[in-house]
Design a protein around this motif. Structure first.
Motif, mmCIF file in Angstrom:
data_model
loop_
_atom_site.group_PDB
_atom_site.id
_atom_site.type_symbol
_atom_site.label_atom_id
_atom_site.label_comp_id
_atom_site.label_asym_id
_atom_site.label_seq_id
_atom_site.Cartn_x
_atom_site.Cartn_y
_atom_site.Cartn_z
ATOM 1 N N GLU A 209 -42.627 3.816 41.127
ATOM 2 C CA GLU A 209 -41.438 3.927 40.489
ATOM 3 C C GLU A 209 -41.348 4.301 39.145
ATOM 4 O O GLU A 209 -40.032 4.703 38.867
ATOM 5 C CB GLU A 209 -41.366 2.232 40.448
ATOM 6 C CG GLU A 209 -39.974 1.686 39.762
ATOM 7 C CD GLU A 209 -40.013 0.277 39.730
ATOM 8 O OE1 GLU A 209 -39.163 -0.541 40.531
ATOM 9 O OE2 GLU A 209 -40.540 -0.532 38.973
ATOM 10 N N ALA A 210 -42.432 4.671 38.369
ATOM 11 C CA ALA A 210 -42.275 5.061 37.160
ATOM 12 C C ALA A 210 -41.787 6.557 36.995
ATOM 13 O O ALA A 210 -41.536 7.153 36.117
ATOM 14 C CB ALA A 210 -43.614 4.979 36.385
ATOM 15 N N ASP A 211 -42.101 7.108 38.171
ATOM 16 C CA ASP A 211 -41.675 8.809 38.449
ATOM 17 C C ASP A 211 -40.104 8.743 38.424
ATOM 18 O O ASP A 211 -39.675 10.143 38.183
ATOM 19 C CB ASP A 211 -42.198 9.312 39.543
ATOM 20 C CG ASP A 211 -43.792 9.562 39.478
ATOM 21 O OD1 ASP A 211 -44.271 9.297 38.514
ATOM 22 O OD2 ASP A 211 -44.261 9.947 40.498
ATOM 23 N N GLY A 212 -39.446 7.918 38.287
ATOM 24 C CA GLY A 212 -37.962 7.981 38.498
ATOM 25 C C GLY A 212 -37.426 8.350 39.852
ATOM 26 O O GLY A 212 -38.153 8.228 40.861
ATOM 27 N N PRO A 213 -36.093 8.739 39.852
ATOM 28 C CA PRO A 213 -35.383 9.181 41.067
ATOM 29 C C PRO A 213 -36.453 10.194 41.872
ATOM 30 O O PRO A 213 -36.656 11.327 41.220
ATOM 31 C CB PRO A 213 -34.206 9.671 40.886
ATOM 32 C CG PRO A 213 -33.958 9.129 39.428
ATOM 33 C CD PRO A 213 -35.208 8.874 38.652
ATOM 34 N N PHE A 214 -36.445 9.881 43.184
ATOM 35 C CA PHE A 214 -37.543 10.997 43.938
ATOM 36 C C PHE A 214 -36.602 12.161 44.183
ATOM 37 O O PHE A 214 -35.704 12.371 44.777
ATOM 38 C CB PHE A 214 -37.837 10.353 45.172
ATOM 39 C CG PHE A 214 -39.119 11.144 45.841
ATOM 40 C CD1 PHE A 214 -40.447 11.087 45.340
ATOM 41 C CD2 PHE A 214 -38.619 12.161 46.839
ATOM 42 C CE1 PHE A 214 -41.338 11.890 46.192
ATOM 43 C CE2 PHE A 214 -39.612 12.828 47.625
ATOM 44 C CZ PHE A 214 -40.992 12.987 47.221
ATOM 45 N N PRO A 215 -37.218 13.559 43.847
ATOM 46 C CA PRO A 215 -36.566 14.852 44.183
ATOM 47 C C PRO A 215 -36.015 14.734 45.534
ATOM 48 O O PRO A 215 -37.102 14.681 46.591
ATOM 49 C CB PRO A 215 -37.460 15.739 43.630
ATOM 50 C CG PRO A 215 -38.332 15.008 42.908
ATOM 51 C CD PRO A 215 -38.453 13.623 43.301
ATOM 52 N N GLY A 216 -34.770 15.301 45.928
ATOM 53 C CA GLY A 216 -34.554 15.231 47.133
ATOM 54 C C GLY A 216 -34.380 14.104 47.850
ATOM 55 O O GLY A 216 -34.220 14.239 49.445
ATOM 56 N N ALA A 217 -34.172 13.160 47.605
ATOM 57 C CA ALA A 217 -33.996 11.710 47.882
ATOM 58 C C ALA A 217 -32.832 11.570 49.088
ATOM 59 O O ALA A 217 -33.038 11.000 49.819
ATOM 60 C CB ALA A 217 -33.964 10.263 46.994
ATOM 61 N N ALA A 218 -31.611 12.120 48.739
ATOM 62 C CA ALA A 218 -30.557 11.914 49.610
ATOM 63 C C ALA A 218 -30.777 12.947 51.151
ATOM 64 O O ALA A 218 -30.331 12.221 52.050
ATOM 65 C CB ALA A 218 -29.163 12.509 48.763
ATOM 66 N N GLU A 219 -31.517 13.881 50.729
ATOM 67 C CA GLU A 219 -31.754 14.608 52.080
ATOM 68 C C GLU A 219 -32.830 13.961 52.895
ATOM 69 O O GLU A 219 -32.466 13.892 54.228
ATOM 70 C CB GLU A 219 -32.263 16.110 51.810
ATOM 71 C CG GLU A 219 -32.124 16.851 52.816
ATOM 72 C CD GLU A 219 -32.713 18.434 52.562
ATOM 73 O OE1 GLU A 219 -32.411 19.290 53.391
ATOM 74 O OE2 GLU A 219 -33.314 18.623 51.385
ATOM 75 N N LEU A 220 -33.648 13.381 52.350
ATOM 76 C CA LEU A 220 -34.694 12.522 53.035
ATOM 77 C C LEU A 220 -34.250 11.234 53.597
ATOM 78 O O LEU A 220 -34.410 11.321 54.752
ATOM 79 C CB LEU A 220 -35.852 12.245 52.062
ATOM 80 C CG LEU A 220 -36.555 13.421 51.603
ATOM 81 C CD1 LEU A 220 -37.710 13.142 50.428
ATOM 82 C CD2 LEU A 220 -37.582 13.836 52.971
ATOM 83 N N THR A 221 -33.191 10.540 52.912
ATOM 84 C CA THR A 221 -32.836 9.346 53.465
ATOM 85 C C THR A 221 -31.813 9.773 54.768
ATOM 86 O O THR A 221 -31.707 8.995 55.824
ATOM 87 C CB THR A 221 -32.109 8.344 52.526
ATOM 88 O OG1 THR A 221 -31.131 9.203 51.901
ATOM 89 C CG2 THR A 221 -33.062 7.951 51.481
ATOM 90 N N THR A 222 -30.844 10.916 54.697
ATOM 91 C CA THR A 222 -30.116 11.148 55.423
ATOM 92 C C THR A 222 -30.836 11.480 56.744
ATOM 93 O O THR A 222 -30.083 11.277 57.879
ATOM 94 C CB THR A 222 -29.120 12.326 55.008
ATOM 95 O OG1 THR A 222 -28.397 11.952 53.852
ATOM 96 C CG2 THR A 222 -28.293 12.904 56.032
ATOM 97 N N SER A 223 -32.145 11.973 56.649
ATOM 98 C CA SER A 223 -32.838 12.384 57.757
ATOM 99 C C SER A 223 -33.364 11.439 58.397
ATOM 100 O O SER A 223 -34.316 11.481 59.334
ATOM 101 C CB SER A 223 -33.863 13.581 57.506
ATOM 102 O OG SER A 223 -34.918 12.859 56.876
ATOM 103 N N GLY A 224 -33.489 9.970 57.813
ATOM 104 C CA GLY A 224 -34.088 9.059 58.361
ATOM 105 C C GLY A 224 -35.335 8.401 57.773
ATOM 106 O O GLY A 224 -36.048 7.816 58.121
ATOM 107 N N VAL A 225 -35.808 9.345 56.700
ATOM 108 C CA VAL A 225 -36.840 8.745 55.796
ATOM 109 C C VAL A 225 -36.624 7.771 54.876
ATOM 110 O O VAL A 225 -35.604 7.649 54.179
ATOM 111 C CB VAL A 225 -37.341 9.844 54.902
ATOM 112 C CG1 VAL A 225 -38.794 9.468 54.466
ATOM 113 C CG2 VAL A 225 -37.705 11.281 55.966
ATOM 114 N N THR A 226 -37.380 6.498 54.945
ATOM 115 C CA THR A 226 -37.255 5.366 54.143
ATOM 116 C C THR A 226 -37.986 5.859 53.033
ATOM 117 O O THR A 226 -39.315 5.848 52.942
ATOM 118 C CB THR A 226 -37.592 3.976 54.828
ATOM 119 O OG1 THR A 226 -36.868 3.884 56.187
ATOM 120 C CG2 THR A 226 -37.467 3.034 54.031
ATOM 121 N N LEU A 227 -37.298 5.563 51.720
ATOM 122 C CA LEU A 227 -38.178 5.784 50.559
ATOM 123 C C LEU A 227 -38.138 4.181 49.785
ATOM 124 O O LEU A 227 -37.316 3.665 49.756
ATOM 125 C CB LEU A 227 -37.236 6.708 49.678
ATOM 126 C CG LEU A 227 -36.957 8.024 49.955
ATOM 127 C CD1 LEU A 227 -36.043 8.954 49.132
ATOM 128 C CD2 LEU A 227 -38.514 8.826 50.125
#
Length: 254
Positions: A209-227
């Motif tokens: 969590e301390a790393d902040g927003p995960f790079p490319g999060a929107a694309e990953l979640t759109t493809s079905g990856v749960t973050l």
């Protein structure tokens, strides 16, 4: 302890196996690590116990053999792991993998889809990295030539790594460690991220969590990856916050 020959020369991958029901769960460590040290507490956690669990040491690491003739590319690691899993009678495994092991697991799922039914990645490397002299981790190791690293550069890496990481890194072959790091920062074509986006299995990615927003999060979640962001931890999520990590893994495998 179990083992299987994974190269033509007979080099063996070894794993600690906990008995239980299928589907099997396969735990894969990161660079310079070993799965029993990193994943035993997770595998036996009340939320996760009861499945057949293989805590695998990649070739060149931990209890496995350390051949100097092996290239240690991500593809090589994935293919060797696939050979070991087939020897163990594993299919459709739930794979939980950390750091470099996550990169190997992505390649495994892409090249050997029959072996993976679900993928839980813990702060895995998804993108190529620069070679950075003096840096910790794979970037710093890959900044040496193999000759420089084997002839003495490993001592500088040891001092930067600190006692905790070195306690397992020292078990890895020097050539294995350098080649694995070099190929990890180089990545794959397509990249690990691109492969992950297109895998047809359930996928979860856990990160500090301390790393902040995960790079490319929107694309990953759109493809079905749960973050899932794990609180109160650094890169070694399962060691820094074992309870939160186990809960997140269990939720990803429901």
């Amino acid at each position: 302890m179990h083992s299987a020959a994974v190269t033509a020369e007979g080099d063996r991958i070894r794993w600690v196996e906990l008995p239980g029901r299928d589907p099997a769960r396969v735990y894969v460590h990161g660079l310079g690590a070993t799965s029993p040290a990193y994943f035993t507490a997770t595998a036996v956690h009340p939320l996760l116990a009861g499945h057949r669990s293989l805590l695998v040491d990649l070739l060149g690491h931990g209890h496995s053999d350390r051949p100097t003739s092996f290239a240690y590319t991500l593809e090589d690691h994935a293919d060797a792991l696939a050979t070991a899993l087939r020897a163990a009678g594993v299919t459709g495994a739930e794979v939980v993998a950390h750091s470099m092991g996550g990169s190997v697991a992505v390649v495994l799922a892409a090249r050997h889809p029959d072996l993976v039914s679900r993928l839980v990645l813990a702060d895995a490397n998804l993108d190529p990295l620069p070679r950075t002299p003096g840096a910790s981790g794979s970037s710093g190791i890959a900044a040496y030539t193999e000759r420089e690293f084997v002839s003495g550069g490993w001592r500088e890496v040891r001092d930067r790594a600190g006692a905790h990481w070195w306690s397992t890194m020292r078990l890895a072959g020097l050539e294995a460690l350098h080649r694995s790091a070099t190929h990890l920062v180089r990545g794959t074509t397509p990249t690990m991220r691109e492969l992950l986006l297109t895998l047809p299995v359930r996928r979860a990615f856990l990160y500090p969590e301390a790393d902040g927003p995960f790079p490319g999060a929107a694309e990953l979640t759109t493809s079905g990856v749960t973050l899932t962001a794990i609180p109160d931890c650094g890169h070694n999520l399962m060691l820094d916050n074992p309870e939160a990590f186990a809960r997140a893994v269990a939720e990803a495998l429901v």
